[in-house]
Design an enzyme around this catalytic site. Structure first.
Site, PDB file in Angstrom:
ATOM      1  N   SER A 275      45.718  50.738  30.861  1.00 37.30           N
ATOM      2  CA  SER A 275      47.048  50.640  30.246  1.00 37.30           C
ATOM      3  C   SER A 275      46.964  50.637  28.721  1.00 37.30           C
ATOM      4  O   SER A 275      47.724  51.348  28.048  1.00 37.30           O
ATOM      5  CB  SER A 275      47.803  49.403  30.754  1.00 37.30           C
ATOM      6  OG  SER A 275      47.037  48.236  30.621  1.00 37.30           O
ATOM      7  N   HIS A 305      43.958  49.199  38.834  1.00 38.94           N
ATOM      8  CA  HIS A 305      44.260  48.440  37.597  1.00 38.94           C
ATOM      9  C   HIS A 305      45.296  47.359  37.948  1.00 38.94           C
ATOM     10  O   HIS A 305      45.038  46.525  38.828  1.00 38.94           O
ATOM     11  CB  HIS A 305      44.727  49.435  36.526  1.00 38.94           C
ATOM     12  CG  HIS A 305      44.887  48.883  35.144  1.00 38.94           C
ATOM     13  ND1 HIS A 305      44.237  47.759  34.698  1.00 38.94           N
ATOM     14  CD2 HIS A 305      45.643  49.309  34.077  1.00 38.94           C
ATOM     15  CE1 HIS A 305      44.578  47.524  33.431  1.00 38.94           C
ATOM     16  NE2 HIS A 305      45.433  48.443  33.036  1.00 38.94           N
ATOM     17  N   HIS A 351      34.850  44.701  38.271  1.00 37.36           N
ATOM     18  CA  HIS A 351      35.440  45.001  36.959  1.00 37.36           C
ATOM     19  C   HIS A 351      34.649  46.109  36.274  1.00 37.36           C
ATOM     20  O   HIS A 351      33.438  46.236  36.490  1.00 37.36           O
ATOM     21  CB  HIS A 351      35.456  43.750  36.065  1.00 37.36           C
ATOM     22  CG  HIS A 351      36.452  43.848  34.961  1.00 37.36           C
ATOM     23  ND1 HIS A 351      36.159  44.408  33.750  1.00 37.36           N
ATOM     24  CD2 HIS A 351      37.768  43.496  34.900  1.00 37.36           C
ATOM     25  CE1 HIS A 351      37.241  44.387  32.985  1.00 37.36           C
ATOM     26  NE2 HIS A 351      38.231  43.835  33.661  1.00 37.36           N
ATOM     27  N   ARG A 360      40.024  34.474  33.001  1.00 34.76           N
ATOM     28  CA  ARG A 360      41.452  34.420  33.358  1.00 34.76           C
ATOM     29  C   ARG A 360      41.602  33.929  34.800  1.00 34.76           C
ATOM     30  O   ARG A 360      42.595  33.309  35.149  1.00 34.76           O
ATOM     31  CB  ARG A 360      42.089  35.812  33.188  1.00 34.76           C
ATOM     32  CG  ARG A 360      42.038  36.331  31.752  1.00 34.76           C
ATOM     33  CD  ARG A 360      42.507  37.775  31.650  1.00 34.76           C
ATOM     34  NE  ARG A 360      41.652  38.687  32.404  1.00 34.76           N
ATOM     35  CZ  ARG A 360      41.852  39.988  32.520  1.00 34.76           C
ATOM     36  NH1 ARG A 360      42.889  40.553  31.918  1.00 34.76           N
ATOM     37  NH2 ARG A 360      41.027  40.758  33.225  1.00 34.76           N
ATOM     38  N   ASP A 406      43.282  39.319  38.825  1.00 39.19           N
ATOM     39  CA  ASP A 406      44.254  39.585  39.888  1.00 39.19           C
ATOM     40  C   ASP A 406      43.948  38.839  41.182  1.00 39.19           C
ATOM     41  O   ASP A 406      44.807  38.744  42.060  1.00 39.19           O
ATOM     42  CB  ASP A 406      44.315  41.090  40.167  1.00 39.19           C
ATOM     43  CG  ASP A 406      44.753  41.865  38.941  1.00 39.19           C
ATOM     44  OD1 ASP A 406      45.698  41.415  38.284  1.00 39.19           O
ATOM     45  OD2 ASP A 406      44.134  42.897  38.628  1.00 39.19           O
TER      46      ASP A 406
HETATM   47  N1  NMX Z   1      35.298  46.302  46.653  1.00 39.00           N
HETATM   48  C1  NMX Z   1      34.588  47.327  47.181  1.00 39.00           C
HETATM   49  N2  NMX Z   1      33.861  48.180  46.458  1.00 39.00           N
HETATM   50  C2  NMX Z   1      33.831  47.998  45.148  1.00 39.00           C
HETATM   51  C3  NMX Z   1      34.499  46.931  44.515  1.00 39.00           C
HETATM   52  C4  NMX Z   1      35.273  46.080  45.326  1.00 39.00           C
HETATM   53  N3  NMX Z   1      35.999  45.083  44.820  1.00 39.00           N
HETATM   54  N4  NMX Z   1      34.281  47.008  43.190  1.00 39.00           N
HETATM   55  C5  NMX Z   1      33.487  48.075  42.991  1.00 39.00           C
HETATM   56  N5  NMX Z   1      33.219  48.679  44.159  1.00 39.00           N
HETATM   57  C6  NMX Z   1      32.485  49.911  44.404  1.00 39.00           C
HETATM   58  C7  NMX Z   1      33.170  51.058  43.667  1.00 39.00           C
HETATM   59  O1  NMX Z   1      34.278  51.545  44.425  1.00 39.00           O
HETATM   60  C8  NMX Z   1      32.033  52.054  43.532  1.00 39.00           C
HETATM   61  O2  NMX Z   1      31.846  52.665  44.786  1.00 39.00           O
HETATM   62  P1  NMX Z   1      31.510  54.262  44.903  1.00 39.00           P
HETATM   63  O3  NMX Z   1      30.245  54.443  44.116  1.00 39.00           O
HETATM   64  O4  NMX Z   1      31.364  54.474  46.358  1.00 39.00           O
HETATM   65  O5  NMX Z   1      32.658  54.986  44.294  1.00 39.00           O
HETATM   66  C9  NMX Z   1      30.844  51.133  43.270  1.00 39.00           C
HETATM   67  O6  NMX Z   1      31.205  49.843  43.809  1.00 39.00           O
HETATM   68  C10 NMX Z   1      30.472  50.983  41.822  1.00 39.00           C
HETATM   69  O7  NMX Z   1      31.623  50.561  41.104  1.00 39.00           O
HETATM   70  P2  NMX Z   1      31.474  49.625  39.805  1.00 39.00           P
HETATM   71  O8  NMX Z   1      30.700  50.401  38.795  1.00 39.00           O
HETATM   72  O9  NMX Z   1      30.994  48.302  40.185  1.00 39.00           O
HETATM   73  O10 NMX Z   1      32.994  49.448  39.371  1.00 39.00           O
HETATM   74  P3  NMX Z   1      33.914  50.408  38.480  1.00 39.00           P
HETATM   75  O11 NMX Z   1      33.703  50.080  37.049  1.00 39.00           O
HETATM   76  O12 NMX Z   1      33.761  51.840  38.859  1.00 39.00           O
HETATM   77  O13 NMX Z   1      35.380  49.972  38.943  1.00 39.00           O
HETATM   78  C11 NMX Z   1      37.068  48.415  39.534  1.00 39.00           C
HETATM   79  C12 NMX Z   1      35.942  48.745  38.558  1.00 39.00           C
HETATM   80  C13 NMX Z   1      37.839  47.237  38.996  1.00 39.00           C
HETATM   81  C14 NMX Z   1      37.990  49.628  39.628  1.00 39.00           C
HETATM   82  C15 NMX Z   1      36.455  48.078  40.920  1.00 39.00           C
HETATM   83  O14 NMX Z   1      35.637  46.945  40.811  1.00 39.00           O
HETATM   84  C16 NMX Z   1      37.514  47.864  41.995  1.00 39.00           C
HETATM   85  O15 NMX Z   1      37.971  48.854  42.596  1.00 39.00           O
HETATM   86  N6  NMX Z   1      37.935  46.588  42.239  1.00 39.00           N
HETATM   87  C17 NMX Z   1      39.005  46.289  43.171  1.00 39.00           C
HETATM   88  C18 NMX Z   1      40.351  46.603  42.533  1.00 39.00           C
HETATM   89  C19 NMX Z   1      40.694  45.587  41.478  1.00 39.00           C
HETATM   90  O16 NMX Z   1      40.588  44.393  41.667  1.00 39.00           O
HETATM   91  N7  NMX Z   1      41.182  46.086  40.329  1.00 39.00           N
HETATM   92  C20 NMX Z   1      41.677  45.194  39.274  1.00 39.00           C
HETATM   93  C21 NMX Z   1      40.825  45.202  38.005  1.00 39.00           C
HETATM   94  C22 NMX Z   1      41.405  44.250  36.993  1.00 39.00           C
HETATM   95  N8  NMX Z   1      42.716  44.692  36.492  1.00 39.00           N
HETATM   96  O17 NMX Z   1      43.622  43.957  36.480  1.00 39.00           O
HETATM   97  O18 NMX Z   1      42.856  45.844  36.079  1.00 39.00           O
HETATM   98  C1  MLT Z   2      42.728  44.402  32.264  1.00 39.03           C
HETATM   99  O1  MLT Z   2      43.183  43.265  32.075  1.00 39.03           O
HETATM  100  O2  MLT Z   2      43.137  45.386  31.617  1.00 39.03           O
HETATM  101  C2  MLT Z   2      41.753  44.588  33.368  1.00 39.03           C
HETATM  102  O3  MLT Z   2      40.934  43.489  33.524  1.00 39.03           O
HETATM  103  C3  MLT Z   2      41.017  45.894  33.356  1.00 39.03           C
HETATM  104  C4  MLT Z   2      40.061  46.154  32.240  1.00 39.03           C
HETATM  105  O4  MLT Z   2      39.860  45.388  31.317  1.00 39.03           O
HETATM  106  O5  MLT Z   2      39.430  47.248  32.314  1.00 39.03           O
END
Ligand code: NMX
Ligand code: MLT
Length: 469
Positions: A275, A305, A351, A360, A406
């Site tokens: 964002s 996100h 993350h 947080r 979250d």
């Molecule tokens: N559950 C299952 N798999 C996960 C998770 C999770 N919570 N987090 C990461 N992975 C997987 C990810 O999908 C990826 O798989 P693949 O190689 O098959 O595509 C692998 O682990 C490596 O990912 P990372 O490098 O650890 O994480 P990345 O930086 O790519 O993504 C998020 C970060 C936040 C997108 C990821 O951790 C996620 O999808 N979390 C769940 C959604 C979430 O809670 N999002 C909110 C973030 C905070 N916010 O408010 O924005």
């Molecule tokens: C945020 O607050 O924007 C989330 O934790 C995602 C991020 O920092 O990449």
């Protein structure tokens, strides 16, 4: 009959909101310069411009690291590429707002008379000036925001044009786009008599107006979707967080405290998150703060996100539906594996930058321990904190198995009666206006250029490898 009565009440409230607008720009002149945020910024901008000039001229050619193919293919993870003054994220410590951690902000930022949590207005002052405000400054800013909060009738009409079943983020972003009609920046630019060194001034007006108005628009979306459309008008004796809670229809002192904490901690998370980055990118084309913030909201609405807060509560409720509130850790483990094996992520965990539990999350957990220790959903969230990280670690690919912001917010809101999970990302969005709009003012004050990184295709990468190996 009831329908007509409520319609006329709505139009009365709306016209009252419109009348407020004549007050909005005169408020500042009632304050001494020490209480006036814009005067404070006027004082500090020249020194920050000099700082940037010096960095460019003395260190402009110093490399900050290597760009690897993994970075280009992997969503630019770990690639330093943005200037973002308002906050900085450390992978292990979490966020610092102008150098201050969340516990430090809780200690030094002014709170409400009857409360302990920081007032979001105080954080906004800190983000914009880098200085901790005193109570009087925060109080002046509270009043200024309340006076700027008038929302024109066509904004409500734009939202009303959408079906009430449209996702709350779609309604909210549409409302923000409709607010854009009053952009001071666009007006000044179109008139053509503004020098670029002054761009920050109408940006400041837009940013403060937008921050002041988004809780009104967001509350309208909530009341329209879930409470028969009856509007609760802004109460200008309340602070920003308490007012938002009040306009949503929640007047308990604890919910107001939660909202102050909520808005403060969700406000900013440095510049690379989807964002913030989207807002900054669009703003770099000199699109005004409304256009830029609407873009930010559209990024926030994605499930990886900001929408994750909605997904977390829905997922927790699906656990309860299937296994009951007193689920054992063994059952919970099975449920987590079932989610993973069906090709989904565990929402609220992981993350892009953080490598430890999000501070947080920790401060929300502390809030729950203080105010709702026996709530069954809070206890479930606590069990998940024990169960999920070892499973994500076992997967072997997840870089951060710990909970993010979250993972916790939904159960707190749910406890105080705000149970509509689909609405949660709107709350995140209101809060994020503080950080993104603050940085947009600084973007213009520092004269930051159009953002335009270089992209390449796979042919280019393969050729590069052939020539350089
Ligand atoms: N559950 C299952 N798999 C996960 C998770 C999770 N919570 N987090 C990461 N992975 C997987 C990810 O999908 C990826 O798989 P693949 O190689 O098959 O595509 C692998 O682990 C490596 O990912 P990372 O490098 O650890 O994480 P990345 O930086 O790519 O993504 C998020 C970060 C936040 C997108 C990821 O951790 C996620 O999808 N979390 C769940 C959604 C979430 O809670 N999002 C909110 C973030 C905070 N916010 O408010 O924005
Ligand atoms: C945020 O607050 O924007 C989330 O934790 C995602 C991020 O920092 O990449």
């Amino acid at each position: 009959m009831v329908f007509f009565r409520s319609l006329s009440a709505i139009s009365r409230l709306r016209s009252r909101a419109v009348q407020q607008s004549s007050l909005s720009n005169s408020v500042r002149w009632l304050h001494s310069s020490e209480l006036d945020l814009k005067s404070q910024m006027q004082e500090i901008i020249p020194e920050q411009q000099d700082r940037l000039k010096k960095l460019k001229s003395e260190h402009g050619k110093v490399p900050l690291g290597n760009i690897t193919v993994d970075m280009v293919l992997g969503g630019m993870r770990g690639m330093t590429g943005l200037l973002w003054e308002t906050s900085l994220l450390d992978a292990n410590e979490g966020i610092r707002f102008r150098g201050m951690s969340i516990p430090e902000c809780q200690k030094v930022l002014p709170s409400a008379e009857s409360g302990e949590e920081p007032l979001p207005e105080g954080l906004l002052w800190l983000l914009l000036t880098g200085k901790v405000p005193n109570k009087e400054q925060v109080c002046a800013l509270s009043k200024e925001l309340a006076h700027r909060a008038a929302v024109p009738d066509y904004v409500y009409k734009a939202i009303d044009a959408l079906p009430s079943t449209a996702h709350p983020m779609t309604q909210f972003a549409s409302g923000v786009m409709a607010l854009q009609v009053q952009s001071e920046f666009q007006k000044a630019y179109e008139q053509g008599d503004i020098h670029k060194s002054k761009y920050w001034e109408p940006t400041f007006e837009d940013a403060l107006n937008l921050i002041a108005r988004v809780p009104v628009v967001a509350s309208y979306v909530y009341r329209r979707m879930y409470k028969d459309g009856s509007i609760i008008p802004l109460d200008d004796s309340l602070d920003y967080g308490a007012n938002f809670s009040h306009m949503l229809g929640y007047d308990s002192p604890q919910m107001k405290e939660l909202m102050r904490l909520y808005v403060t901690i969700h406000s900013d998370h440095e510049g690379g998150n989807v964002s913030a980055h989207a807002g900054h990118l669009v703003g770099s084309a000199l699109s005004d703060p409304y256009l830029s913030f609407a873009a930010a909201l559209n990024g926030l609405a994605g499930p990886l996100h900001g929408l994750a807060n909605q997904e977390v509560l829905l997922w927790i409720k699906s656990v309860v539906e299937e296994c009951g509130e007193n689920i054992s850790k063994e059952q919970l483990k099975d449920y987590v594996w079932k989610t993973l094996n069906s090709g989904k992520v565990v929402p609220g965990y992981g993350h892009g930058v953080l490598r430890k539990t999000d501070p947080r999350y920790i401060c929300q957990r502390e809030f729950a321990l203080k105010h709702l220790p026996d709530d069954p959903l809070f206890q479930l969230v606590s069990k998940l904190y024990e169960v999920v990280p070892p499973i994500l670690t076992e997967l072997g690919k997840v870089k951060n198995p710990w909970p993010n912001v979250d993972a916790h917010s939904g159960v707190l809101l749910n406890y105080y009666g705000l149970t509509e999970a689909r609405y949660y990302t709107v709350l995140f969005g209101v809060s994020r206006s503080l950080g993104i709009c603050s940085q947009l003012i600084w973007d213009r004050a520092l004269g930051l250029p159009l953002e335009r990184p270089k992209s390449v295709n796979m042919d280019w990468l393969e050729n590069f490898m052939r020539l350089n190996r």
